[in-house]
Enzyme design. Sequence first.
Site, mmCIF file in Angstrom:
data_model
loop_
_atom_site.group_PDB
_atom_site.id
_atom_site.type_symbol
_atom_site.label_atom_id
_atom_site.label_comp_id
_atom_site.label_asym_id
_atom_site.label_seq_id
_atom_site.Cartn_x
_atom_site.Cartn_y
_atom_site.Cartn_z
ATOM 1 N N ASP A 143 79.036 -120.260 -114.131
ATOM 2 C CA ASP A 143 80.390 -119.689 -114.161
ATOM 3 C C ASP A 143 81.368 -120.591 -114.916
ATOM 4 O O ASP A 143 81.065 -121.760 -115.185
ATOM 5 C CB ASP A 143 80.863 -119.481 -112.713
ATOM 6 C CG ASP A 143 81.704 -118.229 -112.542
ATOM 7 O OD1 ASP A 143 82.409 -117.859 -113.497
ATOM 8 O OD2 ASP A 143 81.668 -117.638 -111.451
ATOM 9 N N ASP A 158 83.905 -108.824 -113.308
ATOM 10 C CA ASP A 158 83.969 -108.937 -111.849
ATOM 11 C C ASP A 158 84.266 -107.587 -111.215
ATOM 12 O O ASP A 158 84.306 -107.475 -109.995
ATOM 13 C CB ASP A 158 85.055 -109.940 -111.435
ATOM 14 C CG ASP A 158 84.510 -111.355 -111.336
ATOM 15 O OD1 ASP A 158 83.294 -111.538 -111.480
ATOM 16 O OD2 ASP A 158 85.317 -112.287 -111.114
HETATM 17 C C1 GLA Z 1 83.830 -115.837 -110.338
HETATM 18 C C2 GLA Z 1 82.679 -114.927 -110.654
HETATM 19 C C3 GLA Z 1 82.260 -114.170 -109.434
HETATM 20 C C4 GLA Z 1 81.882 -115.135 -108.350
HETATM 21 C C5 GLA Z 1 83.033 -116.092 -108.100
HETATM 22 C C6 GLA Z 1 82.634 -117.190 -107.147
HETATM 23 O O1 GLA Z 1 84.979 -115.114 -110.031
HETATM 24 O O2 GLA Z 1 83.000 -114.080 -111.693
HETATM 25 O O3 GLA Z 1 81.190 -113.299 -109.722
HETATM 26 O O4 GLA Z 1 80.730 -115.851 -108.728
HETATM 27 O O5 GLA Z 1 83.487 -116.718 -109.277
HETATM 28 O O6 GLA Z 1 83.683 -118.048 -106.877
#
Ligand code: GLA
Length: 694
Positions: free
Chosen positions: A441, A498
Amino acid sequence: MIKTWRLDDARQTLALAARDGRCPEVVYWGAPLPQDEDLCALAAVTQLDVTGGMLDQNPDLSICPEAARSFPGQPGIIVRREDGTPLLPQFTLADDALQDNSLKIVCADLLNSLTYTAVFALDPQTHVIAMTAQLDCDRPLHLHWLAAPVLPGAQSSDEMVDFAGRWCGEFQMNRTPWSAGIRYRENRTGRTGHEHFPGLMVPCRGATNTSGEAFAFHYGWSGGHRMIAEELPDGRRQIQFGHAARMETAPARSFSTAPLYAVYSSDGLNGCAVSFQRHLRDRIVPWTNAEAPRPVHYNCWEAVYFDHNLDTLRDIATRAAGLGAERFVLDDGWFGRRDDDTSSLSDWEVDPRKYPDGLGPLIDHVHGAGMSFGIWFEPEMINPDSNLHRAHPDWALGAEDQILGRQQKALNMALPEVRAFLYDRIAALLRAHPIDYIKWDHNRVLPMPDAAQTRGSYALLDQLRADFPQVEIESCASGGGRIDFGILSRTQRVWLSDSNDALERLHIQHNAALFLPAAVTGSHVGPRRCHTSGRTLDITFRAWVAAQRHMGFEMDPRELDVREEAVLRDVTAWWKDNRHWMMRADILRLDAPDASVVAEQQLAQDGARFVVFAGRAATAAQIAPRPLRLTRLDPAARYEVQLRNRAEASHLSRGHLALKDGPVKLTGAALMHSGLVLPWSFPETMWVLEGRKL
Ligand code: GLA
C-alpha cells in the site's frame, strides 16, 4: 537532404524523417503504408506552407523540439549547467540504427557536449510502440524537463480524453476539445495518484469504442508525470510525456525518461485498449506462474479493520473458503500496536497482543482451509508515533512540520539504510512463514516530487522480487493511487479502487479497461451496505461486477444470509469455470445506445467464446431497453448466445423474449449490426450473456 526510417506491423506504419541532418520528425503514424512508399516524398508533402506573420520556414516538430531552432511551442528538453546557465540544445543527427522493429536515433549537440538518444520499439503482436529518450553530457547538468520522444497529435481529432479521479472514484474520463494552446497535466504529488492516471486518448473525428481511428498514450512511471498536448499557432499539434518537471533534484550526467507506450488503432478505442491490455499482461507483468489460474481472493479489511482476533479471523477464513476463496489476505492491523491508523507504520513486527503465538496459527488455519496466505504492508510509510520514527526521525521524507497524510509521513526511499531496514523486516516475515502474496500500500502523497523516491521504491521491490520470486505483489495506494506500467512491471495486481460499491466499480473498471486487462484488476464483492458510499446493493449485482475482473470478496461473510451465500457460491463457481479464458480475453467496451447501460464484451483470444456484461447503472429514459450491438465477431459464423442469469429477471419483465426462454442462434453479422434486446431490468442489476461460436 532527407533521411527516412520506418517501423511497420500489420496495423500501422511509423515513419520518421530528418531534414538536412537535423533531429528527426515523425512525419507519419497511422494505417500501414505500402512498402514502396516514397518516404522522402511523404516528408516533403507534409511540410506546411509559409505565409504572412510566419518565419520564412516552419521549425521542425521533431522528436525533441528545440527552442534554439525557433520552435514556437514547448521544447523537448529544458536543462541548465551546474552553475545555473541555461542551455539551448541544438541537435544534429549523429547516428541511427534500425533493426528488428526497433529504431535508435542519436543526436548530438557538439557545442554543449550533449547527446540525445531516442529508442522506438514496436511490438508487432500487441502493436504497442514503447519509446524512451535519454540525455547524456560530459559534465553534470540540472534537468528541468526531458520529454519522451515527441509525437504529432492527429489533425483529424476534435478532442482528447485524459484521466482524472479521486479516492473511490478513479479513471474518470475528461474530454477536452483541441484548441490553440496547451492542455497541460502535471502530477506533482510524487505518486501516480487517483487524480492523474498518466494516459491520453486521441480519438479521431467520429471514433467510438468500436470503430474509427484513435491514438493512445501511457507513461509508465509511478512518480508523477507531465503531459503536454499542444496546438501550435500554425495548427500542428504535439504530444509530450515525461516525469513531472524538476523531479531530478541533483545534477547528473545522464537522464532517462520512463517508457512512453503509444498505440494507433483503426477500430476505435477498443483497438487501443486491447493493445494495452495484451501488452501489459503478456509483456510487462512479471507473472510468478503465468499458467496458474488467478485465485479468488478474500481480503479481511472491510470485515474487521484493525480489530484482529484469531478466532474471528479463523471463522471468517473458513467461511470465505466455503464460498470459494483461494487466497486469504490479512490486511492492515497485524503489526506494531496498530489499533487504528494513527500509529505503528514502519514497526513491521507482529503484534503479540493480537497474535501471541505469531502469525503461524492463522496461516496454518488458512492453509488448512485450502487457501494461500497474503499480507498487507505499507513499506514506504512511517507514523510519527512509531518506534522507528522515535529512533530515526531523519529517515522520514520532508520537513518536520509538514502536513501529515492519514497521520503518516513517507520514508526517504533514496536512503540505502531505509531500504535495507525495510528489506530486512519484510524478508524476515517472508522467510518465517509460507506467505505468497503482499498487498503493498501507499496511502499518502509525497511532501514533494522527487524521482529518487520512486527509484528507491522500485529498487526495494526489485530486491524483494529477486529474493522471493514466488511472492506476488499487489499495488494499492488507497485503492487505485499507484497504477501504471512502471509499478506493474514489478507487481501482478492492482487494487483498482477502495470503492467496493458495485455501481461505482462498474464505471471505474469499464474505463480502466482502456489500459488494464482483467488478470491484473482486482474486484471484490463488498458488504451489503457499502462502507464507502452507504449504498445498499443486491448480492447478484455485487457478485457479477466482481466477476468481471480478478474476483475476490471483502465483506464479513458472517453478514451473508442463505440466499446471498448461494448466489455468491454460484457466481464464484461460474468465474472459476471461465477464468482460464476470461483472464486472457480482450475486454471490449460496447457502444450501448442506452446511456444508462455500461456494457462490455470479453472475447476469447481465439474468438470461440465471449461473455457480455451489461450493467444497468440507472433507470432508462425510455420504457424498453434498446438493442445492444456486439463487436469483433466473425460476421459469417453462427453463435449460440444465452442469458446466463435469466432467473434474475424481475416480475416487471412481462414480455416473451427469446433470450428469457433459452439460447438463441444468430450470425456474428446479426449480433453486431442488429444486436440483442435484453429483458427489462431494475437499475443496479447486470445481465450476463454467454456466447459460443458454433
Ligand atoms: C488503504 C487500502 C485499503 C486498506 C487500508 C488499510 O486504504 O486502500 O484497501 O488496505 O489502506 O489501512
